[in-house]
Design a protein around this motif. Structure first.
Motif, PDB file in Angstrom:
ATOM      1  N   ASP A   1       0.825  -1.203   0.000  1.00 50.99           N
ATOM      2  CA  ASP A   1       0.000   0.000   0.000  1.00 50.99           C
ATOM      3  C   ASP A   1       0.861   1.254   0.000  1.00 50.99           C
ATOM      4  O   ASP A   1       0.515   2.254  -0.630  1.00 50.99           O
ATOM      5  CB  ASP A   1      -0.923   0.011   1.220  1.00 50.99           C
ATOM      6  N   THR A   2       1.959   1.219   0.732  1.00 49.39           N
ATOM      7  CA  THR A   2       2.825   2.380   0.828  1.00 49.39           C
ATOM      8  C   THR A   2       3.372   2.774  -0.535  1.00 49.39           C
ATOM      9  O   THR A   2       3.540   3.963  -0.836  1.00 49.39           O
ATOM     10  CB  THR A   2       3.990   2.109   1.797  1.00 49.39           C
TER      11      THR A   2
ATOM     12  N   ARG B   1       3.970   6.796  -4.817  1.00 49.44           N
ATOM     13  CA  ARG B   1       4.262   7.099  -6.225  1.00 49.44           C
ATOM     14  C   ARG B   1       3.971   8.546  -6.621  1.00 49.44           C
ATOM     15  O   ARG B   1       4.841   9.198  -7.217  1.00 49.44           O
ATOM     16  CB  ARG B   1       3.511   6.130  -7.140  1.00 49.44           C
ATOM     17  N   PRO B   2       2.770   9.088  -6.358  1.00 51.55           N
ATOM     18  CA  PRO B   2       2.537  10.483  -6.780  1.00 51.55           C
ATOM     19  C   PRO B   2       3.469  11.468  -6.087  1.00 51.55           C
ATOM     20  O   PRO B   2       3.912  12.445  -6.700  1.00 51.55           O
ATOM     21  CB  PRO B   2       1.071  10.729  -6.410  1.00 51.55           C
ATOM     22  N   HIS B   3       3.795  11.216  -4.819  1.00 53.89           N
ATOM     23  CA  HIS B   3       4.724  12.087  -4.099  1.00 53.89           C
ATOM     24  C   HIS B   3       6.126  11.980  -4.692  1.00 53.89           C
ATOM     25  O   HIS B   3       6.852  12.981  -4.793  1.00 53.89           O
ATOM     26  CB  HIS B   3       4.758  11.712  -2.616  1.00 53.89           C
TER      27      HIS B   3
ATOM     28  N   ALA C   1       6.315  13.954  -7.965  1.00 55.49           N
ATOM     29  CA  ALA C   1       6.430  15.395  -7.714  1.00 55.49           C
ATOM     30  C   ALA C   1       7.832  15.741  -7.219  1.00 55.49           C
ATOM     31  O   ALA C   1       8.411  16.762  -7.620  1.00 55.49           O
ATOM     32  CB  ALA C   1       5.380  15.830  -6.696  1.00 55.49           C
ATOM     33  N   PHE C   2       8.379  14.904  -6.374  1.00 53.25           N
ATOM     34  CA  PHE C   2       9.728  15.121  -5.837  1.00 53.25           C
ATOM     35  C   PHE C   2      10.756  15.091  -6.969  1.00 53.25           C
ATOM     36  O   PHE C   2      11.642  15.956  -7.044  1.00 53.25           O
ATOM     37  CB  PHE C   2      10.043  14.050  -4.798  1.00 53.25           C
ATOM     38  N   ALA C   3      10.663  14.081  -7.837  1.00 53.59           N
ATOM     39  CA  ALA C   3      11.621  13.953  -8.936  1.00 53.59           C
ATOM     40  C   ALA C   3      11.580  15.174  -9.850  1.00 53.59           C
ATOM     41  O   ALA C   3      12.625  15.665 -10.296  1.00 53.59           O
ATOM     42  CB  ALA C   3      11.333  12.680  -9.735  1.00 53.59           C
ATOM     43  N   ARG C   4      10.373  15.678 -10.128  1.00 54.52           N
ATOM     44  CA  ARG C   4      10.252  16.868 -10.974  1.00 54.52           C
ATOM     45  C   ARG C   4      10.870  18.082 -10.296  1.00 54.52           C
ATOM     46  O   ARG C   4      11.564  18.886 -10.935  1.00 54.52           O
ATOM     47  CB  ARG C   4       8.773  17.147 -11.287  1.00 54.52           C
TER      48      ARG C   4
END
Length: 271
Positions: free
Chosen positions: A103-104, A109-111, A114-117
């Motif tokens: 689940d984690t 994934r969406p976080h 955003a972090f990678a961008r």
């Protein structure tokens, strides 16, 4: 190896588990079979019996029986023309089951995207696997120029920021047992690598993260932060890596590390 030719159960305690093993419940034969599957490294497709013997330390006769059993069960596939084994679909199904049941990972994934961008680098989520850490997911920004490590890639605990961060949050007895095993497997470089890892664990006590500056690869810098999964309470690790030529240590200390620690706090319990 004991005098009877069998591997004592206690030899698995520090390298495979996060605590003491109950020898009454531990199935050595199963552990040995899984060791054969772990012998494959990223990018390798075929291994022979001699490779298994060298990497597991098991007798050739034991390796033959284990490899045959895993082939019958669909976890290995034997190439008769080459006399070597490849991983088969059974292993793949287990991997998919792990990823789909985390689940984690879905939450992260969406976080991570955003972090990678925002950072312009690669961010990864991983966990421990024996004496290594294994990548569950890696997300890169479009501008990230770092070595690509995909899901299933493994790194040493000693040289990777992810592995060092995992070691940093272990109870002292577990950590020291792991260091002992890691030093043995690293050969002549073991003492120096353990010393470097211990220095980074001291840094963790001050900064809440571990670094790897050109330690894993000469042109890769990285930082990692551990967090405890809310449901299963196991330790996972977030890491961010980038090219050392354009992302020096100060970039990781002053910009990347604070952002990564913030992300870890959103996903679970941090130190």
């Amino acid at each position: 190896m004991s005098a009877s030719g069998t591997t004592p159960t206690s030899s698995f305690s520090s390298s495979l588990a996060e605590g003491p093993i109950d020898e009454r419940k531990f199935v050595v034969a199963l552990a040995r079979g899984l060791d054969l599957l772990r012998a494959f490294r990223p990018g390798e497709t075929l291994l022979g019996n001699s490779d298994f013997v060298e990497r597991t330390g098991l007798p050739k006769a034991t390796v033959n029986r284990l490899a045959y059993t895993l082939t019958v069960l669909g976890y290995l596939r034997f190439d008769e023309s080459l006399g070597k084994y490849a991983l088969d679909a059974g292993v793949l199904s287990l991997g998919f089951a792990l990823l789909s049941g985390t689940d984690t990972l879905e939450l992260a994934r969406p976080h991570m995207r955003a972090f990678a961008r925002e950072v312009g680098a690669a961010v990864s989520l991983g966990c421990r696997d024996g004496l290594d850490v294994i990548y569950l997911e890696t997300i890169r920004s479009e501008t990230a120029l770092t070595l690509g490590l995909a899901s299933g890639s493994r790194l040493s605990m000693l040289t990777s920021s992810m592995g060092r961060a995992y070691l940093a949050v272990q109870p002292i007895d577990v950590r020291m047992a792991l260091f002992a095993d890691l030093e043995k497997t690293a050969g002549t470089e073991g003492p120096a690598l353990v010393k470097a890892a211990k220095r980074e664990i001291e840094v963790f006590g001050k900064e809440g993260c571990c670094y790897s500056f050109r330690d894993w690869h000469e042109d890769v810098n990285a930082v990692a932060v551990p967090f405890r999964e809310p449901r299963d309470r196991r330790w996972l690790v977030l890491s961010c890596s980038g090219p050392a030529s354009s992302m020096g240590p100060e970039v990781f200390r002053e910009r990347v590390a604070p952002l990564l620690k913030s992300l870890a706090r959103r996903l679970g319990e941090t130190v």
